[in-house]
Scaffold this motif. Sequence first.
Motif, PDB file in Angstrom:
ATOM      1  N   TYR A  20       0.832  -1.206   0.000  1.00  0.00           N
ATOM      2  CA  TYR A  20       0.000   0.000   0.000  1.00  0.00           C
ATOM      3  C   TYR A  20       0.867   1.257   0.000  1.00  0.00           C
ATOM      4  N   PHE A  21       1.849   1.305   0.895  1.00  0.00           N
ATOM      5  CA  PHE A  21       2.686   2.500   0.965  1.00  0.00           C
ATOM      6  C   PHE A  21       3.599   2.623  -0.258  1.00  0.00           C
ATOM      7  N   LEU A  37      -8.514   7.661  -6.929  1.00  0.00           N
ATOM      8  CA  LEU A  37      -7.306   7.288  -6.193  1.00  0.00           C
ATOM      9  C   LEU A  37      -7.100   8.188  -4.986  1.00  0.00           C
ATOM     10  N   GLY A  38      -7.402   9.462  -5.139  1.00  0.00           N
ATOM     11  CA  GLY A  38      -7.284  10.397  -4.022  1.00  0.00           C
ATOM     12  C   GLY A  38      -8.272  10.075  -2.909  1.00  0.00           C
ATOM     13  N   VAL A  39      -9.462   9.667  -3.281  1.00  0.00           N
ATOM     14  CA  VAL A  39     -10.471   9.303  -2.286  1.00  0.00           C
ATOM     15  C   VAL A  39     -10.027   8.085  -1.490  1.00  0.00           C
ATOM     16  N   MET A  43      -8.964   7.841   2.542  1.00  0.00           N
ATOM     17  CA  MET A  43      -9.716   6.959   3.441  1.00  0.00           C
ATOM     18  C   MET A  43      -8.846   5.889   4.086  1.00  0.00           C
ATOM     19  N   LEU A  44      -7.805   5.436   3.417  1.00  0.00           N
ATOM     20  CA  LEU A  44      -7.042   4.282   3.883  1.00  0.00           C
ATOM     21  C   LEU A  44      -5.707   4.610   4.544  1.00  0.00           C
ATOM     22  N   THR A  45      -5.208   5.806   4.409  1.00  0.00           N
ATOM     23  CA  THR A  45      -3.861   6.094   4.900  1.00  0.00           C
ATOM     24  C   THR A  45      -3.762   6.005   6.421  1.00  0.00           C
ATOM     25  N   ILE A  50      -1.775   3.126  11.311  1.00  0.00           N
ATOM     26  CA  ILE A  50      -1.981   2.473  12.604  1.00  0.00           C
ATOM     27  C   ILE A  50      -1.671   0.987  12.502  1.00  0.00           C
ATOM     28  N   ALA A  51      -2.155   0.351  11.431  1.00  0.00           N
ATOM     29  CA  ALA A  51      -1.910  -1.078  11.234  1.00  0.00           C
ATOM     30  C   ALA A  51      -0.430  -1.377  11.068  1.00  0.00           C
TER      31      ALA A  51
END
Length: 91
Positions: A20-21, A37-39, A43-45, A50-51
Amino acid sequence: MKSLLTTKKLTIINFMIVLYFALIFLINYYKIDLVILGVFREMLTIPFLIAQVVFLVIGIKFTLKNSKNFLLLFSLLALGICAVITIGSFF
């Protein structure tokens, strides 16, 4: 009772977080500017940040208690490097 977390699951989760990163880095590097992609990035960053820390701690504890699988150690190393780069980018 069987453990919910196995070596295979932990390895897959670690590689998914690193992937992901890496994708976020590539999107920024190549300046891909799509709204969808921006949305998803927004939402996921934070959940992935944290994960990243949580699964790094879980992975280290799991490795110390259980078998030391090469692929698990490699995924933990990749996750650790990714965490240092990601958290270090804030400072």
